[in-house]
Motif scaffolding. Structure first.
Motif, PDB file in Angstrom:
ATOM      1  N   ILE B   7      -3.751  -7.950   0.022  1.00 46.21           N
ATOM      2  CA  ILE B   7      -2.600  -7.172  -0.424  1.00 46.21           C
ATOM      3  C   ILE B   7      -2.603  -5.803   0.243  1.00 46.21           C
ATOM      4  O   ILE B   7      -1.598  -5.358   0.798  1.00 46.21           O
ATOM      5  N   LYS B   8      -3.746  -5.177   0.188  1.00 47.20           N
ATOM      6  CA  LYS B   8      -3.887  -3.828   0.741  1.00 47.20           C
ATOM      7  C   LYS B   8      -3.538  -3.828   2.234  1.00 47.20           C
ATOM      8  O   LYS B   8      -2.785  -2.966   2.713  1.00 47.20           O
ATOM      9  N   LYS B  11       0.261  -4.431   2.685  1.00 48.56           N
ATOM     10  CA  LYS B  11       1.027  -3.282   2.229  1.00 48.56           C
ATOM     11  C   LYS B  11       0.930  -2.138   3.235  1.00 48.56           C
ATOM     12  O   LYS B  11       1.937  -1.513   3.595  1.00 48.56           O
ATOM     13  N   GLU B  12      -0.274  -1.895   3.683  1.00 48.97           N
ATOM     14  CA  GLU B  12      -0.478  -0.808   4.648  1.00 48.97           C
ATOM     15  C   GLU B  12       0.230  -1.101   5.963  1.00 48.97           C
ATOM     16  O   GLU B  12       0.817  -0.213   6.579  1.00 48.97           O
ATOM     17  N   ARG B  14       2.876  -2.865   6.368  1.00 48.38           N
ATOM     18  CA  ARG B  14       4.302  -2.658   6.142  1.00 48.38           C
ATOM     19  C   ARG B  14       4.653  -1.173   6.214  1.00 48.38           C
ATOM     20  O   ARG B  14       5.651  -0.784   6.836  1.00 48.38           O
ATOM     21  N   GLN B  15       3.819  -0.371   5.607  1.00 46.65           N
ATOM     22  CA  GLN B  15       4.092   1.066   5.598  1.00 46.65           C
ATOM     23  C   GLN B  15       3.940   1.688   6.978  1.00 46.65           C
ATOM     24  O   GLN B  15       4.698   2.583   7.352  1.00 46.65           O
ATOM     25  N   THR B  20      10.667  -0.973   4.355  1.00 46.75           N
ATOM     26  CA  THR B  20      10.678  -0.996   2.891  1.00 46.75           C
ATOM     27  C   THR B  20      10.532  -2.436   2.406  1.00 46.75           C
ATOM     28  O   THR B  20      10.738  -3.389   3.164  1.00 46.75           O
ATOM     29  N   GLN B  21      10.186  -2.585   1.156  1.00 48.65           N
ATOM     30  CA  GLN B  21      10.068  -3.919   0.563  1.00 48.65           C
ATOM     31  C   GLN B  21      11.407  -4.634   0.701  1.00 48.65           C
ATOM     32  O   GLN B  21      11.457  -5.832   0.959  1.00 48.65           O
ATOM     33  N   LYS B  36       7.692  -7.663  -4.387  1.00 46.64           N
ATOM     34  CA  LYS B  36       7.251  -6.631  -5.322  1.00 46.64           C
ATOM     35  C   LYS B  36       6.068  -7.115  -6.155  1.00 46.64           C
ATOM     36  O   LYS B  36       5.073  -6.420  -6.327  1.00 46.64           O
ATOM     37  N   GLU B  39       2.884  -7.418  -3.909  1.00 46.46           N
ATOM     38  CA  GLU B  39       2.270  -6.145  -3.518  1.00 46.46           C
ATOM     39  C   GLU B  39       1.692  -5.377  -4.693  1.00 46.46           C
ATOM     40  O   GLU B  39       0.801  -4.551  -4.524  1.00 46.46           O
ATOM     41  N   SER B  40       2.213  -5.651  -5.873  1.00 48.02           N
ATOM     42  CA  SER B  40       1.667  -4.948  -7.035  1.00 48.02           C
ATOM     43  C   SER B  40       0.552  -5.765  -7.681  1.00 48.02           C
ATOM     44  O   SER B  40       0.093  -5.456  -8.778  1.00 48.02           O
TER      45      SER B  40
END
Lengths: 72, 72
Positions: B7-8, B11-12, B14-15, B20-21, B36, B39-40
Motif C-alpha cells: 500500500i505504502k 500510494k507513494e 501515485r503521489q 489524485t485518487q 480509497k 489505500e486506507s
DNA sequence: TATTAAAGAGCCGTATAATGCACTTTGAAG
DNA sequence: CTTCAAAGTGCATTATACGGCTCTTTAATA
C-alpha cells in the motif's frame, strides 16, 4: 508479470517443491477449490489469498517499475 | 512484501506522479471507492484490480523467492 | 476564518471470490 | 485394461470485493 505468467510461475514452483494442491491448501489455509480454480486459470484471487499461497511456496509479491508511467 | 508495504509503495508512487485518487480511478478503470479503501488499508483487492492500478502507475507485480519454503 | 481540493468513511445493492461436496478427467504405474 | 493419485469441473451457499452516492475530515491557501 501478467496473469498467466504468475500462474505458471506459482504452479511450477509448487511442482518443484513436490507439493500437491491438496497439501498446499491445507498448509496455506486456502481452500482446495480456490487453488484449483486459480491454477487452472479460472480465478481472480484476492491479494490475501495470493499471499497465503506464496508464503507456503517460499515466495512473495514484489513491485517492479516498468517503463511507461502515466502517458503525460 | 507485506500488505502495508504494498500500500505504502503504491500510494507513494501515485503521489510522486502527482496523480489524485480520482484521476487514478478514471484512468485505471477501477472505482474511486475501491482505490480509497485500498489505500486506507481497508481492502483486500483482487489481483485484477491491483494490476489495473499498477499499470497506470508504471509498475507491475513480480514474484520473489524468499528463504524459507515448506518447512520439511 | 472561509474556501477548496483531496482523501476518508457510511450506506447499500450487485457481482463475484471463497469454499465444500461430489463427480469426471488425466496420467502414470502395474 | 485396471488402479490410484492428482488435477479439473458443476453446483450451490456464504462472504466479501466492487462501485456509486453522499457526507465528513484534513490540509493548504487566500
Amino acid at each position: 508479470m501478467h496473469f498467466e505468467e504468475l500462474i505458471k510461475t506459482i504452479k511450477e514452483r509448487r511442482q518443484v517443491l513436490q507439493v500437491t494442491q491438496e497439501t498446499l491448501a491445507e498448509v496455506s489455509g486456502v481452500g482446495l477449490r480456490t487453488i484449483k480454480q486459480f491454477e487452472s486459470g479460472k480465478g481472480n484471487p484476492t491479494l490475501l489469498t495470493l499471499q497465503k499461497i506464496l508464503e507456503v511456496l517460499g515466495m512473495e509479491v514484489s513491485l517492479k517499475l516498468t517503463n511507461v508511467s502515466l502517458n503525460k
